[in-house]
Enzyme design. Structure first.
Site, PDB file in Angstrom:
ATOM      1  N   ASP A  78      -4.742  -6.033  37.608  1.00 31.86           N
ATOM      2  CA  ASP A  78      -5.042  -4.483  37.229  1.00 31.86           C
ATOM      3  C   ASP A  78      -6.287  -4.586  38.300  1.00 31.86           C
ATOM      4  OD1 ASP A  78      -6.180  -2.292  35.909  1.00 31.86           O
ATOM      5  OD2 ASP A  78      -5.273  -3.022  34.094  1.00 31.86           O
ATOM      6  N   ASN A  86      -9.825   5.151  27.099  1.00 31.18           N
ATOM      7  CA  ASN A  86      -8.611   4.122  26.853  1.00 31.18           C
ATOM      8  C   ASN A  86      -8.626   3.615  25.657  1.00 31.18           C
ATOM      9  OD1 ASN A  86      -9.935   2.517  30.077  1.00 31.18           O
ATOM     10  ND2 ASN A  86      -8.354   4.103  29.917  1.00 31.18           N
ATOM     11  N   GLN A  88      -8.188   4.849  22.818  1.00 28.18           N
ATOM     12  CA  GLN A  88      -7.528   5.417  21.675  1.00 28.18           C
ATOM     13  C   GLN A  88      -5.986   4.655  21.735  1.00 28.18           C
ATOM     14  OE1 GLN A  88      -5.046   7.253  23.536  1.00 28.18           O
ATOM     15  NE2 GLN A  88      -4.020   8.594  22.387  1.00 28.18           N
ATOM     16  N   ARG A  89      -5.781   3.811  22.631  1.00 22.17           N
ATOM     17  CA  ARG A  89      -4.233   3.262  23.013  1.00 22.17           C
ATOM     18  C   ARG A  89      -4.402   1.788  23.371  1.00 22.17           C
ATOM     19  NH1 ARG A  89      -5.586   6.482  26.602  1.00 22.17           N
ATOM     20  NH2 ARG A  89      -5.187   6.274  28.509  1.00 22.17           N
ATOM     21  N   LYS A 102     -11.148  -4.258  33.422  1.00 20.93           N
ATOM     22  CA  LYS A 102     -10.077  -4.446  32.429  1.00 20.93           C
ATOM     23  C   LYS A 102      -9.749  -5.896  32.550  1.00 20.93           C
ATOM     24  CE  LYS A 102      -8.306   0.000  31.707  1.00 20.93           C
ATOM     25  NZ  LYS A 102      -7.248   1.061  32.176  1.00 20.93           N
ATOM     26  N   ASP A 146       2.007   3.013  34.915  1.00 23.31           N
ATOM     27  CA  ASP A 146       2.028   4.419  34.717  1.00 23.31           C
ATOM     28  C   ASP A 146       2.369   5.493  35.837  1.00 23.31           C
ATOM     29  OD1 ASP A 146      -0.405   4.413  35.827  1.00 23.31           O
ATOM     30  OD2 ASP A 146      -1.467   5.361  34.005  1.00 23.31           O
ATOM     31  N   ASN A 147       2.844   4.797  37.030  1.00 19.21           N
ATOM     32  CA  ASN A 147       2.978   5.642  38.144  1.00 19.21           C
ATOM     33  C   ASN A 147       4.446   5.220  38.904  1.00 19.21           C
ATOM     34  OD1 ASN A 147       1.997   4.020  40.679  1.00 19.21           O
ATOM     35  ND2 ASN A 147       1.013   3.589  38.896  1.00 19.21           N
ATOM     36  N   CYS A 204      -0.168  10.152  31.934  1.00 20.16           N
ATOM     37  CA  CYS A 204      -0.578  10.278  30.757  1.00 20.16           C
ATOM     38  C   CYS A 204      -1.820  11.081  30.520  1.00 20.16           C
ATOM     39  CB  CYS A 204      -0.707   8.890  29.981  1.00 20.16           C
ATOM     40  SG  CYS A 204       0.946   8.357  29.450  1.00 20.16           S
ATOM     41  N   CYS A 355      -9.872  20.391  38.098  1.00 20.87           N
ATOM     42  CA  CYS A 355      -9.086  19.556  36.897  1.00 20.87           C
ATOM     43  C   CYS A 355      -9.967  18.731  36.139  1.00 20.87           C
ATOM     44  CB  CYS A 355      -7.495  19.237  37.168  1.00 20.87           C
ATOM     45  SG  CYS A 355      -7.612  17.901  38.577  1.00 20.87           S
TER      46      CYS A 355
END
Length: 397
Positions: A78, A86, A88-89, A102, A146-147, A204, A355
């Site tokens: 990582d 982060n 929340q999950r 992390k 996630d990519n 996400c 954004c």
């Protein structure tokens, strides 16, 4: 403990030096009394070396359950730090860990879960330059990324080195999982020969994810990993499990090995790792966006808004994000709608696009430039940086 039904053998082969202490026997007692596991299976778990790519949503349940199960060595890859968004999950991290790397947070939590598990840290991105050196030191890889560039990279490294790749993916309320091992079935490229066009599949961070979903998919991946280590059950070779959390439904698709696959096919054309960012037409992470477009810094934009020298502010986030927070005076056109609605924008005015963090807005700014809008600037860091540097009363997500 080979599995006659599927014809695969355990990936872990413990030597005589791998024995269980009395404390470990007590800890793993509920495993040991199962005939499918027993002492031999638990020794295989202890001898196993498993690489987790990512310690986020999927990596959290993966790490916790594999350590608790008694996997002897977990390698963690990582590069990121823990953020409030982060929590929340990503259940391996806690509020006290916000701002910490992390890897450090995950290491401490896993050590507390099982001090018998050795944790090896690989700080930074996994890349074409280091992937083979990292992956070859482990028995298997579990993909918690996630990519798309990293997914193709992990797949290709596993195929080249003959390692199993336990795959999982999540988005909003849906997830999927499989086991890719070229010796026993298709690889990731057999399922997805080409990546989707850049921007077609939101991350996400852009589209959101139900916090519980990575726990479900990550547990499926952990379950598959344990089966591979011990050589039991029927792994997800040639099968893709699809899960819909809203409808609480599982589906299974049969996957076939593609004889023309460029990495695992009969006449493969890929013999070494490639440039996966170029292949996917996108950077590995939103923070790494490098679009040749002019930028305006938050302090400069704030000053101009204050003195009345206002550009046209374009917000390209989703409506749900707009409802959370926005820069006053902005106009919302979500990025997926921009191709149909860009003519609504004033062609002769300066346009500043923003954004959440700057990735989608950079893509939107480049699109507008291509359509003939010359005076377009991107706000790097988006509303997240705006809240940190300009307006601390704004909520962050």
């Amino acid at each position: 403990m080979s599995n006659q039904a599927t014809g695969f053998t355990p990936i872990s082969s413990p030597g005589e030096e791998v024995q269980l202490s009395n404390e470990e026997i007590l800890r793993y007692g509920r495993h040991l009394i199962m005939p499918e596991v027993g002492m031999e299976g638990q020794r295989r778990l202890k001898a196993a070396r498993v690489l987790l790519v990512g310690t986020g949503g999927l990596g959290s349940p993966l790490g916790l359950y594999l350590a608790a199960a008694g996997v002897g060595t977990l390698g963690l890859v990582d590069f990121d730090v823990v953020d409030y968004s982060n929590l929340q999950r990503q259940i391996i991290h806690g509020t006290k860990d916000v701002g910490r790397p992390k890897l450090e947070s995950a290491r401490d939590r896993l050590a507390d879960s099982n001090p018998h598990t050795k944790i090896e840290l690989h700080e930074g991105l996994i890349t074409s330059e280091n992937a083979l050196d990292i992956v070859r030191e482990y028995d298997m890889v579990i993909d918690g990324t996630d990519n798309f560039p990293t997914r193709y990279l992990v797949n290709d490294a596993c195929v080249l080195l003959g390692k199993p790749n336990v795959y999982g993916s999540i988005f909003r309320f849906e997830g999927q999982a499989s086991v890719f091992w070229a010796e026993h079935g298709p690889c990731y490229r057999c399922l997805y020969p080409e990546p989707p066009p850049p921007g077609m599949v939101p991350s996400c961070a852009e589209g959101g994810v139900l916090g519980i979903l990575p726990g479900i998919i990550g547990c499926i991946q952990a379950n598959e990993a344990v089966k591979l280590i011990m050589g039991i059950g029927d792994p997800l070779f040639g099968r893709l499990v699809l899960f819909d959390a809203l409808r609480m439904k599982f589906r299974e698709l049969k996957l076939r090995k593609d004889p023309d696959c460029p990495i695992c096919g009969e006449n493969r054309t890929i013999h070494e790792l490639i440039d996966y960012e170029v292949f996917c037409g996108m950077p590995q992470h939103e923070e790494a966006v490098n679009v040749p477009i002019e930028e305006i810094q938050p302090a400069e934009l704030a000053g101009r808004l204050k003195n009345g020298n206002r550009p046209f502010l374009l917000d390209v986030r989703n409506p749900e994000e707009w409802a959370i927070t926005r820069i006053e005076g902005a106009t919302l056109i979500p990025l997926p709608e921009l191709a149909q609605r860009y003519t609504e924008l004033p062609a002769g005015e300066e346009i500043v696009v923003y954004c959440l963090r700057g990735g989608r807005s950079a893509e939107a700014a480049q699109f507008l430039r291509d359509k003939g809008y010359r005076n377009v600037k991107n706000l790097p860091g988006g509303v997240r940086r705006w809240a940190e540097e300009i307006d601390p009363t704004m909520p962050k997500y």
